[in-house]
Write a protein that holds these residues in place. Structure first.
Motif, PDB file in Angstrom:
ATOM      1  N   ARG A  31      12.356   0.199  -6.553  1.00  0.00           N
ATOM      2  CA  ARG A  31      11.753   0.834  -5.376  1.00  0.00           C
ATOM      3  C   ARG A  31      10.632  -0.023  -4.803  1.00  0.00           C
ATOM      4  O   ARG A  31      10.491  -0.110  -3.576  1.00  0.00           O
ATOM      5  N   TYR A  32       9.852  -0.656  -5.654  1.00  0.00           N
ATOM      6  CA  TYR A  32       8.811  -1.551  -5.151  1.00  0.00           C
ATOM      7  C   TYR A  32       9.426  -2.700  -4.351  1.00  0.00           C
ATOM      8  O   TYR A  32       8.957  -3.036  -3.250  1.00  0.00           O
ATOM      9  N   ILE A  33      10.452  -3.316  -4.894  1.00  0.00           N
ATOM     10  CA  ILE A  33      11.107  -4.427  -4.204  1.00  0.00           C
ATOM     11  C   ILE A  33      11.648  -3.966  -2.860  1.00  0.00           C
ATOM     12  O   ILE A  33      11.494  -4.655  -1.835  1.00  0.00           O
ATOM     13  N   ALA A  34      12.269  -2.791  -2.825  1.00  0.00           N
ATOM     14  CA  ALA A  34      12.865  -2.280  -1.592  1.00  0.00           C
ATOM     15  C   ALA A  34      11.812  -2.017  -0.521  1.00  0.00           C
ATOM     16  O   ALA A  34      11.996  -2.359   0.650  1.00  0.00           O
ATOM     17  N   VAL A  35      10.700  -1.412  -0.926  1.00  0.00           N
ATOM     18  CA  VAL A  35       9.636  -1.111   0.037  1.00  0.00           C
ATOM     19  C   VAL A  35       8.995  -2.400   0.551  1.00  0.00           C
ATOM     20  O   VAL A  35       8.694  -2.530   1.743  1.00  0.00           O
ATOM     21  N   LEU A  59       0.831  -1.205   0.000  1.00  0.00           N
ATOM     22  CA  LEU A  59       0.000   0.000   0.000  1.00  0.00           C
ATOM     23  C   LEU A  59       0.865   1.253   0.000  1.00  0.00           C
ATOM     24  O   LEU A  59       0.581   2.223  -0.715  1.00  0.00           O
ATOM     25  N   HIS A  60       1.919   1.226   0.818  1.00  0.00           N
ATOM     26  CA  HIS A  60       2.841   2.369   0.867  1.00  0.00           C
ATOM     27  C   HIS A  60       3.553   2.534  -0.466  1.00  0.00           C
ATOM     28  O   HIS A  60       3.745   3.654  -0.951  1.00  0.00           O
ATOM     29  N   ALA A  61       3.935   1.400  -1.072  1.00  0.00           N
ATOM     30  CA  ALA A  61       4.632   1.462  -2.364  1.00  0.00           C
ATOM     31  C   ALA A  61       3.733   2.034  -3.449  1.00  0.00           C
ATOM     32  O   ALA A  61       4.163   2.894  -4.239  1.00  0.00           O
ATOM     33  N   VAL A  62       2.488   1.576  -3.485  1.00  0.00           N
ATOM     34  CA  VAL A  62       1.552   2.073  -4.510  1.00  0.00           C
ATOM     35  C   VAL A  62       1.317   3.568  -4.342  1.00  0.00           C
ATOM     36  O   VAL A  62       1.357   4.339  -5.311  1.00  0.00           O
ATOM     37  N   ALA A  63       1.078   3.995  -3.102  1.00  0.00           N
ATOM     38  CA  ALA A  63       0.815   5.414  -2.855  1.00  0.00           C
ATOM     39  C   ALA A  63       2.044   6.271  -3.162  1.00  0.00           C
ATOM     40  O   ALA A  63       1.929   7.327  -3.810  1.00  0.00           O
ATOM     41  N   SER A  64       3.218   5.823  -2.708  1.00  0.00           N
ATOM     42  CA  SER A  64       4.417   6.653  -2.804  1.00  0.00           C
ATOM     43  C   SER A  64       5.087   6.609  -4.169  1.00  0.00           C
ATOM     44  O   SER A  64       5.632   7.607  -4.629  1.00  0.00           O
ATOM     45  N   ILE A  65       5.053   5.437  -4.808  1.00  0.00           N
ATOM     46  CA  ILE A  65       5.806   5.265  -6.057  1.00  0.00           C
ATOM     47  C   ILE A  65       4.903   5.442  -7.272  1.00  0.00           C
ATOM     48  O   ILE A  65       5.207   6.237  -8.172  1.00  0.00           O
TER      49      ILE A  65
END
Length: 319
Positions: free
Chosen positions: A202-206, A85-91
């Protein structure tokens, strides 16, 4: 109390309290090295603690002594899913990363408490019967002096956390993935030019940060509190965030800082039984970890340079 017994108590307690912080700080290191701010570490620990305890209570009869370890896997998966969820919102949607992290913290706490009330009909879960226990590490505990201090009356999870810290260091600084991760966090445009998929990295990292944060919460709940309530995770995620900054976004530095904060937390629990702290009011010992966290975040340890692209959404094609 002689010096040997004193060291045994302090080292064992420090490593117990530091292990959850190490896992969570390493997760934060992955995310922020890629350029994504993640102050949702507290929420990731909360959801990890909740998942581990509920899974433990549900499947203790099925898995027996393996239950705490399998519960960590469940906490890891749920933490990773929440971090999506954080990745979708932030990236993807390029939302403010701080706001997204705050939302993760609020969502994790609210959702977990709602589910606890729904499942157990009260404000906290039952206490687990299968938890992480103190052990003597085979062979290593037989080493004179060192074995008694570091490898006796301790927890396997503490050593797993330290091993994982070295693995994360190797991944970030010695592998092609780590090079791409650091490139994306420092200069995403240059990385994109070289053919690196910035969004994917970035998705993988988050997601990795969510997985490790979930493990951190699971370790804390199953080795320290043995149940889950609104107060199970009370600032440990922010301490892990401080440890990451204290360690200057370096896995081994974060581990060292987490050990330092673990030492501060352990003193708040065992301080009254130590000769040189027994006359200090317990109130001061209880606030010590949080005071040290504030000092670390306000630059007490000197300047810490974050990855240059930290907090900056990347828009492909923009210069």
């Amino acid at each position: 109390m002689d010096i040997m017994n004193l060291l045994v108590i302090i080292v064992s307690s420090t490593m117990l309290w530091a292990a959850p912080l190490i896992f969570t700080a390493l997760g934060g290191t992955f995310s922020e090295r890629s350029g994504v701010v993640n102050i949702g570490l507290e929420g990731l620990m909360v959801i990890g603690a909740f998942t581990a305890i509920v899974f433990n209570l549900t499947f203790a009869d099925t898995f027996g002594d393996l239950t705490p370890w399998i519960s960590l896997l469940a906490a890891m998966v749920v933490g990773a899913l929440l971090s999506v969820l954080h990745a979708v919102a932030s990236i993807t949607f390029r939302a403010d990363q701080v706001v997204s992290g705050v939302a993760i913290n609020l969502l994790a706490l609210g959702l977990s408490l709602f589910l606890v009330k729904f499942i157990y009909g009260k404000g906290q879960t039952d206490a687990i019967q299968k938890s992480f226990h103190k052990v003597d590490i085979p062979f290593l505990s037989d080493i004179p002096v060192i074995g008694d201090i570091f490898f006796s009356n301790t927890y396997y999870t503490s050593f797993v956390a330290i091993i994982v810290a070295f693995i994360v260091w190797y991944v970030i600084f010695k592998t092609p993935f780590g090079l791409r991760l650091r490139a994306v966090g420092e200069h995403p445009m240059a990385a994109d030019t070289m053919g690196i998929n910035v969004t994917k990295i970035r998705y993988i990292a988050v997601i990795l940060s969510g997985a490790l944060g979930g493990i951190g919460g699971g370790v804390y709940a199953q080795s320290i509190t043995s149940d889950f309530s609104h107060a199970t995770i009370s600032g440990q995620g922010f301490m892990a965030l401080a440890a990451m900054i204290f360690g200057k976004w370096h896995p081994l530095g974060a581990m060292g800082a987490a050990l330092f904060f673990g030492f501060a937390q352990s003193l708040s629990i065992i301080g009254s039984s130590l000769p040189f702290l027994e006359n200090i009011p317990n109130f001061y010992l209880l606030i010590a970890p949080y005071v040290l966290t504030i000092l670390a975040l306000t630059g007490f340890i000197g300047r810490a340079d974050a990855p240059k692209a930290l907090g900056t959404p990347y828009i492909k094609g923009n210069r």
